[in-house]
Scaffold this active site. Structure first.
Site, PDB file in Angstrom:
ATOM      1  N   CYS A  90     -20.605 -27.658 -43.641  1.00  0.00           N
ATOM      2  CA  CYS A  90     -19.741 -27.151 -44.533  1.00  0.00           C
ATOM      3  C   CYS A  90     -19.049 -25.991 -44.039  1.00  0.00           C
ATOM      4  O   CYS A  90     -19.363 -24.780 -44.191  1.00  0.00           O
ATOM      5  CB  CYS A  90     -20.560 -26.777 -45.711  1.00  0.00           C
ATOM      6  N   GLU A  91     -18.135 -26.399 -43.067  1.00  0.00           N
ATOM      7  CA  GLU A  91     -17.164 -25.397 -42.351  1.00  0.00           C
ATOM      8  C   GLU A  91     -15.719 -26.298 -42.280  1.00  0.00           C
ATOM      9  O   GLU A  91     -15.782 -27.355 -41.763  1.00  0.00           O
ATOM     10  CB  GLU A  91     -17.749 -25.067 -40.916  1.00  0.00           C
ATOM     11  N   GLU A 134     -22.227 -23.044  -7.815  1.00  0.00           N
ATOM     12  CA  GLU A 134     -23.443 -23.340  -8.901  1.00  0.00           C
ATOM     13  C   GLU A 134     -22.475 -23.930 -10.226  1.00  0.00           C
ATOM     14  O   GLU A 134     -22.397 -23.492 -11.199  1.00  0.00           O
ATOM     15  CB  GLU A 134     -23.815 -22.002  -9.514  1.00  0.00           C
ATOM     16  N   PRO A 135     -22.209 -25.188  -9.856  1.00  0.00           N
ATOM     17  CA  PRO A 135     -21.567 -26.072 -10.862  1.00  0.00           C
ATOM     18  C   PRO A 135     -22.588 -26.562 -12.229  1.00  0.00           C
ATOM     19  O   PRO A 135     -23.496 -26.908 -11.736  1.00  0.00           O
ATOM     20  CB  PRO A 135     -20.768 -27.229 -10.504  1.00  0.00           C
ATOM     21  N   GLY A 136     -22.088 -26.704 -13.238  1.00  0.00           N
ATOM     22  CA  GLY A 136     -22.884 -26.950 -14.526  1.00  0.00           C
ATOM     23  C   GLY A 136     -21.824 -28.348 -14.882  1.00  0.00           C
ATOM     24  O   GLY A 136     -22.422 -29.573 -14.785  1.00  0.00           O
ATOM     25  N   ARG A 137     -20.980 -27.963 -15.418  1.00  0.00           N
ATOM     26  CA  ARG A 137     -20.208 -29.071 -16.223  1.00  0.00           C
ATOM     27  C   ARG A 137     -19.537 -30.303 -15.295  1.00  0.00           C
ATOM     28  O   ARG A 137     -19.968 -31.588 -15.775  1.00  0.00           O
ATOM     29  CB  ARG A 137     -18.820 -28.549 -16.755  1.00  0.00           C
ATOM     30  N   GLY A 148     -17.415 -23.878 -12.666  1.00  0.00           N
ATOM     31  CA  GLY A 148     -16.146 -24.156 -13.035  1.00  0.00           C
ATOM     32  C   GLY A 148     -15.201 -25.547 -12.810  1.00  0.00           C
ATOM     33  O   GLY A 148     -14.283 -25.458 -12.989  1.00  0.00           O
ATOM     34  N   TYR A 190     -22.662 -28.884 -22.218  1.00  0.00           N
ATOM     35  CA  TYR A 190     -22.470 -28.138 -23.262  1.00  0.00           C
ATOM     36  C   TYR A 190     -22.427 -28.818 -24.477  1.00  0.00           C
ATOM     37  O   TYR A 190     -21.549 -28.442 -25.444  1.00  0.00           O
ATOM     38  CB  TYR A 190     -21.110 -27.160 -23.091  1.00  0.00           C
ATOM     39  N   ARG A 218     -18.126 -28.173 -28.906  1.00  0.00           N
ATOM     40  CA  ARG A 218     -16.852 -27.738 -28.061  1.00  0.00           C
ATOM     41  C   ARG A 218     -15.541 -27.896 -28.687  1.00  0.00           C
ATOM     42  O   ARG A 218     -14.764 -26.944 -28.410  1.00  0.00           O
ATOM     43  CB  ARG A 218     -16.966 -28.515 -26.612  1.00  0.00           C
TER      44      ARG A 218
HETATM   45  N1  PLP Z   1     -22.380 -19.795 -13.266  1.00  0.00           N
HETATM   46  C1  PLP Z   1     -22.365 -19.233 -14.244  1.00  0.00           C
HETATM   47  C2  PLP Z   1     -22.770 -17.663 -13.995  1.00  0.00           C
HETATM   48  C3  PLP Z   1     -21.933 -19.473 -15.433  1.00  0.00           C
HETATM   49  O1  PLP Z   1     -21.769 -18.571 -16.276  1.00  0.00           O
HETATM   50  C4  PLP Z   1     -21.390 -20.786 -15.861  1.00  0.00           C
HETATM   51  C5  PLP Z   1     -21.045 -21.157 -17.088  1.00  0.00           C
HETATM   52  O2  PLP Z   1     -20.680 -20.451 -18.025  1.00  0.00           O
HETATM   53  C6  PLP Z   1     -21.629 -21.730 -14.661  1.00  0.00           C
HETATM   54  C7  PLP Z   1     -22.169 -21.178 -13.467  1.00  0.00           C
HETATM   55  C8  PLP Z   1     -20.990 -23.049 -14.734  1.00  0.00           C
HETATM   56  O3  PLP Z   1     -19.713 -23.360 -15.170  1.00  0.00           O
HETATM   57  P1  PLP Z   1     -19.408 -24.960 -15.366  1.00  0.00           P
HETATM   58  O4  PLP Z   1     -20.071 -25.615 -16.095  1.00  0.00           O
HETATM   59  O5  PLP Z   1     -17.960 -24.828 -15.867  1.00  0.00           O
HETATM   60  O6  PLP Z   1     -19.481 -25.428 -13.842  1.00  0.00           O
END
Ligand code: PLP
Length: 866
Positions: A815-816, A745-748, A709, A844, A784
């Site tokens: 077409c939206e 556990e970051p993604g974004r 997050g 994403y 997004r």
């Molecule tokens: N961990 C869990 C369980 C998630 O569901 C998510 C995103 O949906 C993330 C980590 C990663 O979140 P972000 O990409 O905002 O860091």
């Protein structure tokens, strides 16, 4: 102030960790000291430790039983400081006494027990190092200055309620103006440097001044020397009418009196520690807050004088993590001593009470976690004692929103719109301070998002933030930002030809820059408080990204059998222990498969433990909790709170313990992920401490996973998440719970800025005054904007230098009517075939793409050379 005709005049300058960690910052300190000397002032500079050093020392203190770990920590710090000395062009031999002192502390007999007196001495080393290096460097620039040991001047005193912890780690001094010290120093020179944060007991032991201690030191020295003023040099231009990160229209507060400043600092503003005001207030020494990057800005001046001007609300502040305790007793007013009994119980548990609301049969008080060491155990013990005298209810988590201004009661009639706005939320307590300086509302934490910006907007509308030319309210943050040097252009400006080449091979195409991913990963690797980092692959599962991050030491977090198989295929060598499986409402077979494989499995529904009991016997698993609140840039990315489908509710904690026991599952980890796009570091701190506070219910617990997050700025120049601040916040909790590993556990955060989406203009159109720019990417390529109303910077890469020709609606071919990638964007007149770039699209983007309308799937390119 001290009066002596031929007396010296003093100024105290204070610089924090980020201001002393770089060479150019020290050059700046030297310039400022010389400038003040040229004004005819004697100068004392107070410095903090280099960024991150106090946390590293705290981590060493937490490992006090482990001599080898401590020694390794000490050697790393010695290397860091020697390296910094070299960066400043200094041969590092002069540091030998500091090296010896640190090594002695590691082998000190008191280390085994972690005695507070030893901890204080250990933590004091950071400032001793930084001031020693700084003094040597400034001398090398030609400044004739003296190094002082702050402990020779600041003496702590016993407090009314004194624990050993507060005696050594959160001490208080009472400096009185001293002519003798002024005379002595004046005879020695006119430029001095000393340490913040540290003092000495009358008996001689080193003590610390607690959080924000360097501000407090500067204020103590200002009082001791009867200075003309104390200048706190920081990285913002002063105090604002609201947190400018949340409210860009927040106004700079040019002048405040001590009471107002105290109130604003105490109720949430971070720029100045609340403890720093009292010492200067007593001797009426003004305190200025100044911006290191913009020394000519006036900043905020805090003094005894109240600025003349119309009555106004000076600031809105907010504190999160508030706990309310409501106590119900029939006819308590008739009961002599009821309140004394109740408050006696709080005192016994070492809890200080902040706000109070009372009625005939109820008293409700708030506990502020910043003052209280509040964990689940303490709260439970408090409630069980209170239950002897009344009925108790705990209401948490809450947020306290405070309006600060002199004469608050006289402004009530102008606050009606604000009251209506607050009233739209669940308000648990309203408190009007008896000094008539503040009005506070305690609301559900889940309702707190957006409240400060909306209240601030209403204040401006009610003209309560001062008119043009008002002596108190200066320019808005937004305007000041406009005066900052232009932000660094994003990486893609520098590689335009390469990007146009990539577009030449086909569009729409995502391009990922390897160097940006590496840089973001390094930022997270530098978080000293974190033990393990997992990449949430849902953000972008491109195999090259997985390989890059795994090579840098990241594990992988996945949420489906598909993602799990993809990790195994892309990273066959990755140890299973480095994979985290965190599904939600997945099929039984998915769990079964992950368990059999031997990766970490997270359960977020107790029914699974009860209904599929055969799966769990003897298995080590994580439980995912919903901590009762969600955060994030949009409602749809909040993954906590009443309506969220994720996690186990806190009310089910005991059931979770029982279900796990029945199923034979061993709970080795606790997990929470409450949302995406978060900038408030307090969020992860509270998730961490909330989860760690549950740990005692799970004896086999080894780690706490606080999710991802981490926010990414949308616009160029928008402030980024402060990783140093995040690390410091996490380290504070870690010091309380050193037994558990901390996982994230970051993604974004890792991939968003690294990716751009390249598209080509298909058509342009004008209709009823609107201009449409139709490109070959749409909601099928980047969902997004349609899903979260996300804002992405959009430029015409083929015409980057051409002036804008009005505002454009940038739309796709789907077409939206929701197929809009950007509204009202200032863009040049564009033509069919132009390449359009959509920034910050690495997370994403491709992972959510579809072939809706049977349009082809988007291309992706991972570029090692950029
Ligand atoms: N961990 C869990 C369980 C998630 O569901 C998510 C995103 O949906 C993330 C980590 C990663 O979140 P972000 O990409 O905002 O860091």
């Amino acid at each position: 102030m001290i009066s002596a005709a031929a007396d010296s005049r003093w100024v105290v300058l204070k610089f924090g960790g980020t201001s002393v960690s770089r060479r150019h910052r020290w050059e700046n300190i030297g310039r400022l000291m010389s400038a003040r000397q040229n004004e005819g002032l004697q100068v004392l500079t107070v410095v903090s430790a280099l960024s991150g050093v106090t946390d590293a020392l705290k981590a060493m203190a937490a490992q006090h039983g482990d001599a080898a770990a401590m020694a390794a920590g000490a050697e790393a710090l010695i290397e860091r400081h020697r390296g910094f000395a070299l960066e400043l062009g200094l041969a590092s031999e002069f540091l030998n006494p500091r090296v010896d002192a640190l090594r002695r502390l590691v082998s000190d007999v008191r280390a085994a027990s972690g005695a507070f007196a030893w901890q204080a001495e250990l933590l004091a080393q950071g400032e001793l190092w930084s001031s020693t290096i700084g003094a040597r460097f400034l001398a090398s620039l030609g400044l004739d200055l003296q190094w002082l040991d702050a402990r020779d001047y600041l003496t702590s005193r016993e407090q009314a309620i004194q624990t050993d912890w507060s005696r050594y780690l959160s001490a208080i001094c009472d400096p009185r103006p001293s002519v003798a010290i002024r005379d002595d120093l004046r005879a020695r020179g006119s430029l001095f440097i000393t340490q913040g944060f540290i003092a000495r007991q009358p008996q001689g032991d080193t003590v610390l001044l607690g959080r924000g201690g360097s501000d407090t030191s500067a204020s103590y020295f200002g009082a001791l020397l009867g200075a003309d003023r104390v200048e706190i040099w920081t990285d913002v231009p002063g105090m604002f009418s609201a947190n400018p990160r949340l409210v860009p229209d927040a106004r700079l507060l040019r002048q405040l009196d001590y009471d107002e400043a105290q109130e604003i600092a105490t109720t949430g503003a971070k720029v100045l520690h609340p403890r720093a005001i009292a010492p200067v207030r007593e001797v009426r020494v003004p305190l200025w807050i100044k911006d290191t990057e913009r020394p000519d800005f006036p900043g905020t001046e805090i003094s005894a004088e109240s600025a003349a001007g119309a009555p106004s609300v000076k600031a809105i502040s907010m504190r999160n993590g508030i706990t309310l305790v409501s106590m119900e007793s029939i006819g308590m007013w008739q009961q002599v001593g009821f309140l004394a009994d109740v408050f006696g119980i709080f005192k016994r548990h070492g809890l200080s009470v902040d706000l109070i609301g009372s009625a005939e049969t109820n008293v409700t008080v708030s506990l502020d976690p910043s003052d209280n060491l509040l964990d689940a155990g303490t709260l439970e013990a408090l409630c069980s004692d209170l239950a002897q005298v009344c009925r108790v209810k705990v209401i948490a988590p809450c947020a306290a929103v405070t309006l600060v201004g002199r004469g608050m009661r006289g402004m009530m009639h102008r606050l009606s719109e604000l009251l209506a706005e607050v009233g739209a939320r669940r308000v648990h307590l309203v408190s009007q301070s008896s000094n008539n300086l503040n009005l506070t509302f305690v609301i559900d934490a889940a309702d707190a998002d957006g409240v400060v910006p909306s209240l601030h907007a209403l204040l401006v509308r009610a003209r309560l933030t001062g008119a043009e030319g008002d002596p108190v309210f200066g320019p808005a943050w937004r305007e000041l930002e406009g005066l900052r040097p232009a932000p660094q252009p994003s990486w893609w400006h520098g590689v335009r030809p390469a990007l146009l080449d990539h577009a030449g091979a086909g569009t729409p195409t995502y391009v990922y820059a390897d160097s940006v991913i590496r840089a973001r990963a390094q930022g997270l690797l530098d978080l000293g408080a974190v033990d393990r980092r997992y990449y949430a692959i849902k953000a972008n599962p491109h195999p090259r990204i997985l390989r890059r991050l795994a090579a840098l030491g990241f594990g992988m977090e996945c949420v489906s059998s598909g993602e799990l198989a993809h990790i195994r295929q892309s990273l066959p060598e990755l140890p299973l222990d480095q994979i985290l499986f965190t599904p939600n409402f997945a099929a039984r077979a998915e769990y079964q498969q992950a368990l059999e494989l031997g990766v970490h499995v997270t359960v977020d529904n107790l029914a699974l433990l009860d209904d599929w009991a055969e799966l769990w016997d003897g298995r080590e698993i994580l439980l995912r909790f919903d901590l009762g609140r969600g955060l994030g840039h949009h409602d749809k990315v909040k993954t906590g709170g009443e309506k969220s489908k994720f996690g186990i509710g806190l009310a089910d904690l005991e059931q979770a313990v029982a279900s796990a026991r029945r199923a034979g599952a061993i709970i080795v980890g606790l997990h929470a992920h409450l949302g995406s796009g978060i900038f408030d570091v307090g969020h992860w701190k509270s998730v961490y401490s909330d989860l760690a506070a549950l740990a005692e219910r799970f004896p086999a617990l080894r780690f706490v996973d606080i999710g991802g997050g981490l926010g990414v700025p949308h616009e160029p120049g928008e402030p980024a998440l402060d990783l140093g601040e995040l690390d410091a916040a996490l380290a504070e909790v870690k010091a309380m719970y050193p037994r558990y590993q901390l996982w994230i556990e970051p993604g974004r955060y890792l991939v968003a800025e690294a990716g751009v989406l390249l598209a080509r203009v298909n058509q342009t159109k004008r209709k009823s005054g609107a201009q449409f720019l139709g490109i070959d990417a749409g909601m099928h390529t980047l969902l997004r904007p349609a899903l979260y109303e996300a804002w992405h910077e959009i430029v015409n890469l083929s015409r980057l230098d051409e002036p804008a020709a009005g505002r454009w609606q940038v739309v796709g071919p789907i077409c939206e009517s929701g197929d809009i990638l950007g509204r009202d964007r200032l863009l040049p007149a564009s033509a069919e075939g132009d390449v359009v770039l959509i920034a910050n699209a690495g997370a994403y983007g491709a992972s959510m793409a579809s072939n809706y309308n049977l349009r082809g799937l988007v291309r992706e390119v991972y570029d090692d050379s950029i």
